[in-house]
Scaffold this active site. Structure first.
Site, mmCIF file in Angstrom:
data_model
loop_
_atom_site.group_PDB
_atom_site.id
_atom_site.type_symbol
_atom_site.label_atom_id
_atom_site.label_comp_id
_atom_site.label_asym_id
_atom_site.label_seq_id
_atom_site.Cartn_x
_atom_site.Cartn_y
_atom_site.Cartn_z
ATOM 1 N N ASP A 38 0.746 -1.353 0.054
ATOM 2 C CA ASP A 38 0.016 -0.150 -0.002
ATOM 3 C C ASP A 38 0.703 1.338 -0.092
ATOM 4 O O ASP A 38 1.906 1.166 0.532
ATOM 5 C CB ASP A 38 -0.932 0.098 1.191
ATOM 6 C CG ASP A 38 -2.063 -0.866 1.103
ATOM 7 O OD1 ASP A 38 -2.386 -1.460 0.060
ATOM 8 O OD2 ASP A 38 -2.537 -1.286 2.285
ATOM 9 N N ARG A 39 0.469 2.289 -0.551
ATOM 10 C CA ARG A 39 1.052 3.265 -0.601
ATOM 11 C C ARG A 39 1.758 3.773 0.657
ATOM 12 O O ARG A 39 2.785 4.418 0.746
ATOM 13 C CB ARG A 39 0.333 4.682 -1.210
ATOM 14 C CG ARG A 39 0.918 6.029 -1.425
ATOM 15 C CD ARG A 39 -0.291 7.150 -1.919
ATOM 16 N NE ARG A 39 -1.205 7.361 -0.884
ATOM 17 C CZ ARG A 39 -0.988 8.417 0.058
ATOM 18 N NH1 ARG A 39 0.247 9.050 -0.002
ATOM 19 N NH2 ARG A 39 -1.890 8.669 0.939
#
Length: 636
Positions: A73-74
């Site tokens: 995930d970012r």
């Protein structure tokens, strides 16, 4: 003069120290939080894959092949692996798909309580609104395995899963201090948001995860600490590790950290980390002015740093020099200068704008650079390719408010063929964007004679027809009333007033007067028109702002068919747990109602209302008020 974007070393394609291991078959990197694995949109360039490929090409690898087998995930940091040769793909894919790759994460949570120090979480995950997932505990799950929400109960109160994909995670308590704990997590499946949603389902949302109810933190405290697999070429066991970021220990210690206590070196490091988060803006190639540091959103409260080509402008907010909470002036300025700027300017913005009688006084805004070389008195910067004149040493404002960059881009996209009205226009930046987007006509209104002249210069610089694109020196309220009586109509209206403004004949406060202003603007909207309304007033929260606009539209007899909140640019991150400093709403209207619809006769070419004489300088109109921690409009 248009200065080049300076400080290029702040925005390298990829930092070599991020590479944990590399050979002919694999490259393993330590991904920072806030960096996507691959581009979420086609025109984005600030993801790991794009940047790493650019780095490899810069080293001489023309193909720069990267095989993607793993994603983070970012906002998750840590170990991220890619293949470097197509021949390695099969062996690596087989391990990931067969779940023989061992992944180890560390997460920070609150409220661990009397839970067992080890356990296994088993859920079915189903999609939920807003891009989230929902965890449903499987039948037979133990106390730590039960999900929260979206469950149905079977016989004896046992919660049963209905559909979804199976998610299994093993956890182990690593360390606990009071209410705070670090958990080691080993997922046996690889599902979207698996660790985040499963921990939230048992009442332990990860700290810094607002999507799943986590406690406030500067970042998501989830870290991919280790990855184990067989090397695709040799079959030997390979282990790759990433050290736990300092943010985890700081959170676990629960102690307030003074970001300025470490002196110039620590502040410079924080500034460089903030600059890294602006890579996409800096390397897009069409923008040479943007915010480099945005107060507490970047870990440096009461400070903002703006980049204008080769120079920096540092703003200090709130308390006076030497008072509690005030950042040390020389430390901040020295740190900024060490970033490599040709020169550094200073703006001092007291907590109360009433302190400022003359925004050009040396104590508030020294005319020349306080570090390094001064810039020319007037220079041109670029924003999405459009030129704007700025003056770095002329009072507290420079001629452009950088936080409106993306709103100006939206105006440019909406303006083709439109008749545009720009109110409280300052130097006309929104009008420049509208003209560049193909607006057929525009009217630019501001009470300051100096700002109006500056706006005309900005429009002339892009070849705007002065007859079609009129600039008016006038007080906005009487001008709007006169324009309504004359039957003028506009397809797109921008209202971006200061929080407070005073002329010889009137006073304006966004808190009490924004609704009346918006109602007057709505009356000038043509059927199907759009109103872009903005405020940075600290006391107006987003919900209240939208309510003001709805009430104003009803008063004007407009049918609002859509009201859309607009995000701030990436270089203006909000303080954790706080609303963004700028609230922007795009309202679209249908046909006016018969009750309050004004005359719809054809609009004549824009005529100026009688100008307001003796208007104060723009710096006096834009208050320098700022919130306790994150810079606001005065920092623009």
């Amino acid at each position: 003069m248009t200065p080049p974007l300076s400080l290029s070393e702040l925005f390298p394609d990829f930092h070599p120290e991020w590479i944990l291991a590399e050979d002919a078959d694999l490259i393993v990197v330590d991904k920072p939080a806030g960096l996507s694995t691959h581009a979420p949109e086609a025109d984005r360039i600030d993801d790991v894959v794009t940047r790493l490929r650019a780095f490899l090409r810069g080293r001489g690898d023309a193909e720069a092949y990267l095989g993607i087998h793993q994603r983070l995930d970012r906002d998750t940091s840590g170990v991220l692996l890619f293949t470097r040769r197509r021949e390695a793909n099969a062996a690596v894919a087989r391990q990931f798909e067969g779940r023989t790759v061992q992944k180890t994460y560390v997460a920070a949570v609150s409220g661990f309580g009397d839970r067992a120090p080890r356990g296994t979480l088993r859920h079915r995950l189903v999609p939920a609104p807003g891009g989230a997932m929902r965890a449903i505990a499987e039948a037979g799950a133990g106390r730590e395995d039960r999900g929260a929400g979206g469950r149905r109960k079977g016989a004896g109160g046992q919660e049963k899963a209905a559909g979804g994909v199976l998610a299994i995670t093993r956890y182990r308590l690593l360390e606990r201090r009071g209410d705070r704990a670090l958990l080691e997590l080993r997922p046996e499946t690889g599902r979207t948001h698996q660790l985040r949603v499963q921990l939230a389902a048992i009442g332990l949302p990860i700290t810094g995860d607002p999507l799943y109810g986590g406690a406030e933190a500067p970042r998501l405290l989830l870290h991919a600490a280790e990855l184990r697999l067989e090397h695709p070429a040799t079959g030997a066991a390979a282990t790759f590790r990433s050290e736990l970021p300092a943010a985890f220990e700081a959170w676990l210690a629960a102690s307030a950290v003074d970001p300025y206590a470490g002196g110039v070196a620590a502040v410079e490091r924080a500034m460089r980390e903030a600059a890294e988060r602006r890579y996409g803006v800096a390397r897009a190639g069409d923008t040479t002015a943007f915010r480099l540091v945005h107060g507490a959103g970047d870990g440096l409260p009461f400070v903002s740093v703006d980049l204008y080509g080769e120079h920096l402008v540092v703003s200090l907010f709130g308390a006076g020099e030497g008072e509690p909470g005030a950042p040390p002036r020389d430390v901040v300025l020295d740190a900024a200068h060490r970033l490599g700027a040709r020169g550094v300017y200073l703006k001092v913005r007291p907590k109360h704008a009433s302190v400022i009688v003359d925004a050009r006084r040396e104590e508030f805004a020294p005319r020349h650079a306080v570090r390094g070389e001064s810039a020319p008195e007037e220079l041109t910067v670029l924003e999405h390719g459009l030129p704007f004149k700025v003056r770095l040493g002329d009072g507290l404002s420079t001629g452009i408010f950088l936080d409106q960059r993306e709103n100006r881009r939206r105006v440019r996209e909406l303006a083709r063929g439109a008749r545009v009205l720009n109110l409280f226009a300052y130097t006309g930046a929104f009008t420049v964007a509208a003209v560049a987007g193909g607006a057929r006509e525009s009217v630019t209104v501001d009470v300051s004679r100096g700002a109006v002249a500056w706006a005309r210069e900005n429009l002339d610089a892009i070849g705007a027809d002065a007859a079609a694109h009129v600039v008016v020196e006038a007080d906005v309220f009487p001008w709007l009333k006169t324009a309504a009586q004359a039957g003028q109509r506009f397809d797109l209206i921008v209202i971006d007033p200061p929080s407070f403004a005073t002329t010889k004949k009137s006073r304006f406060s966004a808190a009490s007067d924004f609704g009346a202003l918006a109602a007057l603007a709505f009356r000038l909207l043509a059927p199907g028109g759009r109103l872009l309304a903005c405020t940075n007033h600290r006391g107006i929260v987003r919900a209240k702002f939208r309510r003001h606009l709805h009430e104003a539209a009803r008063e004007a007899g407009c049918d609002v068919v859509q009201m859309k909140d607009l995000p701030d640019p990436v270089d203006f991150p909000g303080e954790p747990g706080m609303e963004p400093h700028l609230k922007s709403v795009l309202a679209s209207v249908g046909a006016p109602s018969a009750k309050a619809a004004p005359s719809t006769k054809a609009a004549p070419r824009a005529q100026a209302a009688p100008p307001a004489k003796g208007a104060p300088a723009r710096g006096a109109r834009r208050g320098a008020d700022a919130p306790a921690r994150a810079p606001r409009r005065g920092a623009r």
